[in-house]
Design an enzyme around this catalytic site. Structure first.
Site, PDB file in Angstrom:
ATOM      1  N   HIS A  81       1.405   4.999  -1.870  1.00  0.00           N
ATOM      2  CA  HIS A  81       0.852   6.107  -2.721  1.00  0.00           C
ATOM      3  C   HIS A  81       2.289   6.995  -3.296  1.00  0.00           C
ATOM      4  CE1 HIS A  81      -3.256   5.557  -1.739  1.00  0.00           C
ATOM      5  NE2 HIS A  81      -2.854   5.417  -0.456  1.00  0.00           N
ATOM      6  N   LEU A  82       2.554   6.459  -4.514  1.00  0.00           N
ATOM      7  CA  LEU A  82       3.799   7.072  -5.199  1.00  0.00           C
ATOM      8  C   LEU A  82       3.539   8.701  -5.777  1.00  0.00           C
ATOM      9  CD1 LEU A  82       5.679   4.055  -6.565  1.00  0.00           C
ATOM     10  CD2 LEU A  82       5.651   5.261  -4.141  1.00  0.00           C
ATOM     11  N   ARG A  83       2.006   9.088  -5.952  1.00  0.00           N
ATOM     12  CA  ARG A  83       1.619  10.110  -6.606  1.00  0.00           C
ATOM     13  C   ARG A  83       1.774  10.410  -7.918  1.00  0.00           C
ATOM     14  NH1 ARG A  83      -1.845  10.202  -2.725  1.00  0.00           N
ATOM     15  NH2 ARG A  83      -1.313  11.004  -0.714  1.00  0.00           N
ATOM     16  N   ASP A 110      -8.772   2.566  -3.592  1.00  0.00           N
ATOM     17  CA  ASP A 110      -8.268   3.326  -2.179  1.00  0.00           C
ATOM     18  C   ASP A 110      -8.253   4.727  -2.494  1.00  0.00           C
ATOM     19  OD1 ASP A 110      -7.087   2.961   0.225  1.00  0.00           O
ATOM     20  OD2 ASP A 110      -5.349   3.726  -0.946  1.00  0.00           O
ATOM     21  N   ASP A 115       0.760   2.433   3.984  1.00  0.00           N
ATOM     22  CA  ASP A 115      -0.273   3.381   3.427  1.00  0.00           C
ATOM     23  C   ASP A 115       0.353   4.802   3.264  1.00  0.00           C
ATOM     24  OD1 ASP A 115      -2.489   4.810   2.549  1.00  0.00           O
ATOM     25  OD2 ASP A 115      -3.360   4.992   4.290  1.00  0.00           O
ATOM     26  N   ASN A 140      -6.480   8.690   7.017  1.00  0.00           N
ATOM     27  CA  ASN A 140      -7.732   8.038   6.631  1.00  0.00           C
ATOM     28  C   ASN A 140      -7.410   6.409   6.588  1.00  0.00           C
ATOM     29  OD1 ASN A 140     -10.366   8.343   6.739  1.00  0.00           O
ATOM     30  ND2 ASN A 140     -10.479   8.776   4.639  1.00  0.00           N
ATOM     31  N   HIS A 171       0.926  -1.151   0.083  1.00  0.00           N
ATOM     32  CA  HIS A 171       0.025  -0.092  -0.011  1.00  0.00           C
ATOM     33  C   HIS A 171       0.808   1.199   0.080  1.00  0.00           C
ATOM     34  CE1 HIS A 171      -4.108   1.615   1.501  1.00  0.00           C
ATOM     35  NE2 HIS A 171      -3.572   2.508   1.003  1.00  0.00           N
TER      36      HIS A 171
HETATM   37 ZN    ZN Z   1      -7.180   3.900   1.901  1.00  0.00          ZN
END
Ligand code: ZN
Length: 431
Positions: free
Chosen positions: A63-65, A152, A306, A279, A61
């Site tokens: 987030h590499l954006r 997600d 995350d 979140n 999980h």
């Molecule tokens: Zn999430």
């Protein structure tokens, strides 16, 4: 052809147990594992004295954006952060701009990942635009190599659509990963609903916003036979539902928790510092205790970061307006080794071979070990005794929103080898 690498003097730990052994790497493969191996001529020698030598970590999980929010992170900077954290593979979340809902975007991120410091496995969206109205072309995305699908950032709200997604996913042999949050119950919330939200005067979301979707999706997975992975579970009720489903059988479910939910509580929000906005939100101590117990009992299968970079100007907004999310890749292993009452071998299982299997990245040539001759040289060398203080300014991530800044941790990644290349040596990225 790169020089061989000799990792000397460590304790090899993988799913098969632990033993004192050197590891010799030739090209992208492990050439030999055993005590007191001869160092090949011209080899790069990496000292692993006092260290655990494990299969590289796998993050389910991140987030590499990129594409779309390169001011927060890029595939390159995110993969450097990952390598420094001991990861050799990360699953890149599809909530980019544009979102990963077509094979063209999958291939774009895969091309960016080809030059990264770890493997970048691209997750696909379940619905078009992650808007929750119409299924994304799951077969086309699976054909491009996607093994994990998720919207997600949001959960799929429509139960009928989620059922259809599960039916397709079952036929395709892929996994659906859900961000469990009932959008109506959670609307407008900035934190967990409870004593602290009342005291601070901030709008909260109840634990039930998560638990309702966990319960619904367990029921739908039972109905359809789909493989379901539950992202970042954060409440006692959620892990209780998973424990019951696993005990009853008939549901192919796996679950992850994030390091911050295992350590921090909603009391941290009292600072009104948006670095603690995330979140699902930080929860009360009773939930933290239940997550830890679920981890120890094997109800939870993986710890996932995350990792959610945001630029300083976004996190400096008032708490209610700031975006949710925290950095995690460079600190996850150290936080778990420091804070959890689990042997290092169990921590490594939760961060390496168990998530590798969930991501579809395990097996011959893949991640998660075992560390054995002929296997791929994806290795994480960690000194479980080294103490260090997290300096947010020194992170490789393009962002600075680490809730661990200033915290003293015990356990530090010394070297990371990805495809046999030492991408981290003595705690520093080599490129
Ligand atoms: Zn999430």
């Amino acid at each position: 052809m790169s020089a061989p690498v000799a990792v000397r003097g460590g304790t090899v730990v993988d799913a098969g147990g632990s033993r004192r052994a050197d590891v010799v790497v030739d090209g992208d493969r492990v050439a030999a594992v055993g005590p007191d191996l001869e160092v090949p001529a011209g080899a790069v020698v990496l000292d692993a004295g006092g260290c655990l030598v494990a299969p590289g970590l796998v993050d389910l999980h991140a987030h590499l954006r990129e594409p779309g929010a390169e001011e927060s992170e890029t595939v390159e900077t995110g993969s450097r952060a990952a390598a420094l954290g001991g990861y050799t593979a990360v699953v890149a979340m599809p909530n980019t701009d544009p979102p990963v809902d077509s094979a063209a975007v999958v291939r774009h991120v895969q091309r960016l990942g080809a030059a990264a410091l770890c493997q970048v496995a691209v997750a696909g969206a379940i619905t078009v635009g992650r808007a929750g109205r119409q299924l994304a072309p799951l077969a086309e995305l699976a054909g491009a190599g996607v093994r994990l699908f998720t919207d997600d950032g949001a959960g799929v709200q429509d139960a009928r659509l989620m059922r259809r997604a599960m039916e397709y996913a079952t036929a395709l042999g892929v996994t659906l990963a859900q961000h469990c949050e009932d959008g109506a119950l959670a609307a407008g919330a900035a934190m967990h609903e409870g004593e602290w939200s009342s005291r601070l005067g901030l709008p909260g979301m109840p634990a039930e916003a998560e638990e309702l979707m966990v319960a619904r999706d367990l029921a739908l997975a039972r109905l359809t036979g789909a493989r379901l992975h539950l992202l970042h579970l954060s409440t006692a009720g959620s892990v209780d539902l998973v424990a019951r489903a696993k005990a009853a059988g008939q549901v192919a479910v796996t679950a992850e928790v994030a390091p911050h939910h295992l350590v921090l509580t909603d009391a941290a929000v009292a600072s009104y510092d948006a670095v603690f906005k995330v979140n699902p939100p930080l929860r009360p101590a009773a939930d933290v205790a239940a997550l830890r117990a679920a981890l120890a009992a094997g109800v939870v299968d993986a710890v996932a970061t995350d990792h959610a970079p945001h630029p300083p100007e976004a996190k400096e907004l008032p708490f209610e307006q700031a975006p949710p999310g925290m950095l995690g890749l460079e600190t996850a292993l150290a936080v778990c080794l420091t804070e959890l009452d689990l042997p290092a071998e169990r921590v490594l299982a939760l961060l390496s071979w168990q998530p590798a299997a969930i991501a579809g990245l395990a097996g011959p040539g893949g991640h998660g070990g075992p560390v054995a001759p002929g296997g791929p040289a994806h290795l994480c060398v960690v000194d479980p005794a080294e103490a260090w203080v997290v300096d947010a300014r020194a992170l490789a991530s393009r962002s600075r929103n680490s809730p661990w800044a200033g915290r003293r941790l015990t356990g530090r990644v010394r070297h990371t080898l990805y495809r046999g290349e030492p991408v981290v040596v003595d705690g520093r990225a080599t490129r």
